[in-house]
Design a protein around this motif. Sequence first.
Motif, mmCIF file in Angstrom:
data_model
loop_
_atom_site.group_PDB
_atom_site.id
_atom_site.type_symbol
_atom_site.label_atom_id
_atom_site.label_comp_id
_atom_site.label_asym_id
_atom_site.label_seq_id
_atom_site.Cartn_x
_atom_site.Cartn_y
_atom_site.Cartn_z
ATOM 1 N N GLY A 52 65.723 30.930 69.279
ATOM 2 C CA GLY A 52 64.324 30.790 68.864
ATOM 3 C C GLY A 52 63.422 31.736 69.629
ATOM 4 N N GLY A 53 63.932 32.952 69.932
ATOM 5 C CA GLY A 53 63.200 33.899 70.766
ATOM 6 C C GLY A 53 61.950 34.453 70.106
ATOM 7 N N GLY A 54 61.219 35.220 70.880
ATOM 8 C CA GLY A 54 59.974 35.804 70.419
ATOM 9 C C GLY A 54 58.776 35.186 71.113
ATOM 10 N N ALA A 55 57.661 35.892 71.026
ATOM 11 C CA ALA A 55 56.433 35.419 71.673
ATOM 12 C C ALA A 55 55.848 34.195 70.984
ATOM 13 C CB ALA A 55 55.397 36.549 71.696
ATOM 14 N N LEU A 56 56.070 34.066 69.687
ATOM 15 C CA LEU A 56 55.337 33.062 68.912
ATOM 16 C C LEU A 56 55.575 31.642 69.393
ATOM 17 C CD1 LEU A 56 53.423 32.648 66.500
ATOM 18 C CD2 LEU A 56 55.444 32.363 65.070
ATOM 19 N N LEU A 57 56.830 31.218 69.495
ATOM 20 C CA LEU A 57 57.093 29.833 69.870
ATOM 21 C C LEU A 57 56.903 29.584 71.357
ATOM 22 C CD1 LEU A 57 60.088 28.587 67.688
ATOM 23 C CD2 LEU A 57 57.636 28.589 67.217
ATOM 24 N N ASP A 58 57.175 30.589 72.191
ATOM 25 C CA ASP A 58 56.979 30.420 73.625
ATOM 26 C C ASP A 58 55.505 30.442 74.016
ATOM 27 O OD1 ASP A 58 59.090 30.811 76.177
ATOM 28 O OD2 ASP A 58 59.996 30.898 74.191
ATOM 29 N N GLY A 99 40.973 21.755 63.360
ATOM 30 C CA GLY A 99 41.853 21.160 62.370
ATOM 31 C C GLY A 99 42.811 22.182 61.793
ATOM 32 N N ALA A 100 43.468 21.829 60.701
ATOM 33 C CA ALA A 100 44.454 22.721 60.084
ATOM 34 C C ALA A 100 43.758 23.809 59.288
ATOM 35 C CB ALA A 100 45.381 21.925 59.172
ATOM 36 N N PRO A 101 44.240 25.054 59.363
ATOM 37 C CA PRO A 101 43.609 26.151 58.615
ATOM 38 C C PRO A 101 43.980 26.104 57.140
ATOM 39 C CG PRO A 101 45.555 26.956 59.740
ATOM 40 C CD PRO A 101 45.395 25.519 60.159
ATOM 41 N N THR A 102 43.130 26.711 56.334
ATOM 42 C CA THR A 102 43.439 26.866 54.910
ATOM 43 C C THR A 102 43.947 28.270 54.602
ATOM 44 O OG1 THR A 102 41.104 27.393 54.523
ATOM 45 C CG2 THR A 102 41.793 25.115 54.184
ATOM 46 N N GLN A 103 43.744 29.199 55.528
ATOM 47 C CA GLN A 103 44.222 30.572 55.369
ATOM 48 C C GLN A 103 44.890 31.026 56.660
ATOM 49 O OE1 GLN A 103 44.029 32.463 52.553
ATOM 50 N NE2 GLN A 103 43.061 30.755 51.460
ATOM 51 N N VAL A 104 46.024 31.719 56.525
ATOM 52 C CA VAL A 104 46.745 32.252 57.679
ATOM 53 C C VAL A 104 47.125 33.692 57.390
ATOM 54 C CG1 VAL A 104 48.799 32.039 59.152
ATOM 55 C CG2 VAL A 104 47.696 29.971 58.234
ATOM 56 N N ARG A 105 46.768 34.588 58.304
ATOM 57 C CA ARG A 105 47.162 35.988 58.211
ATOM 58 C C ARG A 105 47.771 36.402 59.542
ATOM 59 N NH1 ARG A 105 46.421 34.717 53.826
ATOM 60 N NH2 ARG A 105 45.071 35.608 52.209
ATOM 61 N N ALA A 106 48.839 37.198 59.506
ATOM 62 C CA ALA A 106 49.521 37.557 60.747
ATOM 63 C C ALA A 106 50.165 38.935 60.657
ATOM 64 C CB ALA A 106 50.586 36.515 61.071
ATOM 65 N N TRP A 107 50.254 39.593 61.817
ATOM 66 C CA TRP A 107 50.915 40.884 61.967
ATOM 67 C C TRP A 107 51.698 40.841 63.274
ATOM 68 C CZ3 TRP A 107 45.961 39.771 60.882
ATOM 69 C CH2 TRP A 107 45.444 40.193 59.646
ATOM 70 N N ALA A 108 52.781 41.615 63.370
ATOM 71 C CA ALA A 108 53.589 41.562 64.589
ATOM 72 C C ALA A 108 54.315 42.871 64.832
ATOM 73 C CB ALA A 108 54.593 40.422 64.508
ATOM 74 N N GLU A 112 66.045 43.063 67.766
ATOM 75 C CA GLU A 112 66.788 41.847 67.442
ATOM 76 C C GLU A 112 66.116 41.036 66.334
ATOM 77 O OE1 GLU A 112 67.835 43.384 71.291
ATOM 78 O OE2 GLU A 112 65.869 42.766 70.530
ATOM 79 N N GLY A 113 64.874 41.381 65.992
ATOM 80 C CA GLY A 113 64.180 40.695 64.918
ATOM 81 C C GLY A 113 63.214 39.624 65.363
ATOM 82 N N THR A 114 63.028 39.461 66.667
ATOM 83 C CA THR A 114 62.042 38.512 67.181
ATOM 84 C C THR A 114 60.771 39.269 67.559
ATOM 85 O OG1 THR A 114 63.136 38.704 69.336
ATOM 86 C CG2 THR A 114 63.690 36.789 67.980
ATOM 87 N N ASP A 115 59.663 38.546 67.648
ATOM 88 C CA ASP A 115 58.359 39.192 67.836
ATOM 89 C C ASP A 115 58.042 39.426 69.309
ATOM 90 O OD1 ASP A 115 58.070 36.263 67.867
ATOM 91 O OD2 ASP A 115 55.920 36.640 68.123
ATOM 92 N N ALA A 116 57.675 40.665 69.619
ATOM 93 C CA ALA A 116 57.209 40.998 70.963
ATOM 94 C C ALA A 116 55.720 40.706 71.103
ATOM 95 C CB ALA A 116 57.478 42.470 71.261
ATOM 96 N N ARG A 117 54.962 40.980 70.045
ATOM 97 C CA ARG A 117 53.519 40.744 70.028
ATOM 98 C C ARG A 117 53.119 40.331 68.619
ATOM 99 N NH1 ARG A 117 54.844 44.561 73.248
ATOM 100 N NH2 ARG A 117 55.099 46.074 71.573
ATOM 101 N N THR A 118 52.250 39.318 68.536
ATOM 102 C CA THR A 118 51.806 38.825 67.231
ATOM 103 C C THR A 118 50.308 38.549 67.264
ATOM 104 O OG1 THR A 118 53.939 37.840 66.667
ATOM 105 C CG2 THR A 118 52.018 36.960 65.529
ATOM 106 N N GLY A 119 49.617 39.015 66.246
ATOM 107 C CA GLY A 119 48.205 38.718 66.061
ATOM 108 C C GLY A 119 48.028 37.822 64.844
ATOM 109 N N MET A 120 47.117 36.864 64.945
ATOM 110 C CA MET A 120 46.904 35.895 63.870
ATOM 111 C C MET A 120 45.418 35.704 63.612
ATOM 112 S SD MET A 120 49.595 33.134 65.450
ATOM 113 C CE MET A 120 49.364 33.777 67.123
ATOM 114 N N VAL A 121 45.058 35.534 62.360
ATOM 115 C CA VAL A 121 43.716 35.142 61.966
ATOM 116 C C VAL A 121 43.836 33.899 61.104
ATOM 117 C CG1 VAL A 121 41.597 35.784 60.767
ATOM 118 C CG2 VAL A 121 42.866 37.521 62.035
ATOM 119 N N LEU A 122 43.159 32.834 61.509
ATOM 120 C CA LEU A 122 43.169 31.579 60.767
ATOM 121 C C LEU A 122 41.788 31.325 60.183
ATOM 122 C CD1 LEU A 122 45.073 29.262 63.324
ATOM 123 C CD2 LEU A 122 46.018 30.938 61.718
ATOM 124 N N GLY A 123 41.756 30.930 58.929
ATOM 125 C CA GLY A 123 40.502 30.588 58.273
ATOM 126 C C GLY A 123 40.442 29.104 57.971
#
Length: 327
Positions: free
Chosen positions: A177-183, A197-206, A211-222
Amino acid sequence: MTDQSSDRTIRWGILATGGIASRFAQDLTKVPGTVLAAVGSRTPSSAEAFAQRHGAARAHGSWEALAADPDVDIIYVATPHSHHHETALLCLRAGKPLLVEKAFTLDLATAQDLVSVARERELFLMEAMWTRTLPAILKAKELIADGAIGEVVGVQASFGIALDPGPEHRLRDPKLGGGALLDLGVYPVSFAQFLLGAPTQVRAWASLWPEGTDARTGMVLGFDSGAVATLYCGVGGDVRMATITGSTGKIDFPWGFHAPDRFVLHRDGAEPQQFDFDPTGLNYEAEEATRCLRAGKLESDLVPLSSTLAVMSTLDAVRAQIGVTYA
C-alpha cells in the motif's frame, strides 16, 4: 456480558510491535484507568521483547492468540495499513473491540467490510485518526462553530516528509500500500473533511515512482457549500502546514497541523491571537476509545465510522485519477 461500568480498568492489547505500536504503548501510560494487558506479534521473540520493554502482562506469538485473549478488552491494530483489513477482521471475528491505525484500510470496500462486521457483531470500532481527538483541533472547530472566522470558504493543508526512499522502501511498494497518499495524504483529506464534510468533486494529479506508487500528489476538493480544499502530500520535502480560510478571518496552523500544539486566529479588524496547548500524543485517541468502551458505545462521536468511510471514498477517487493500484 461486557462490564460497562464507568470506572472499570480497560485492558488494552496491541497488535504488532513496530514504531507506532511503541509510541502508543508509551502514551497509553498517560491514560487513567487503563493497562497494557498484552501484545501480539507474528514472532514470539518480538512479542516478548515488546512486552518487557513496555510492561505488558502477556506476550502472544501470534495475532490469533492475542485476539483470543479473554483478559483483553480492546485491541489497537498497529500493523502497516496493507494488513489492517486482515488483522482487524481476525480480531472482530474473535469478538474484540478495535482501534485501527490509519489509513483505515487500503480502500473503501475493505473499510466497509470491517464496519459491517463490527455493526453486525455490535463491537466498538474506531479509526486511530488522532488528529480529530486533539485539543487544538477541537478548539479550532469550536471557534469556527461560534462564528469566529465566518463561513469556511477554503482549506489548505500540506503534509510532506524529507525522505529519499530507494526502490526497496515500503513507501514505493504497491504490495504494501505504498505511496504518499495513504501514509501522508490521509491527514490533509481527513482534516478538510472534518471541517467541511464529504466533497462532491475530487480532482487529483500525481508524480509516480517507477513502481507505480505516488511520490507526490495534489488534490482539489469541492463542496456543496461552495468551499474548496487544496491539499498536498509528498515525499521529498518537509511541510506540515494548514490554513482554514473564513469569510471574516482565518486560522493558521504554522507547523504540524496533524498534531498541533498551537494555532493562530486572525479576525478581520483584530490583532492575531495565538492559542497554545499541551504537547500532543496518541493518549488522546486512547482516551476517546476508552471513554466510548466504558459508555458502551459502538463508535466515537469524534471519529465516527461514517467519516472514516467518507475519507476512504475520497482516497479511492484520488487513486483512480492518478492511476495508483495496490496488489
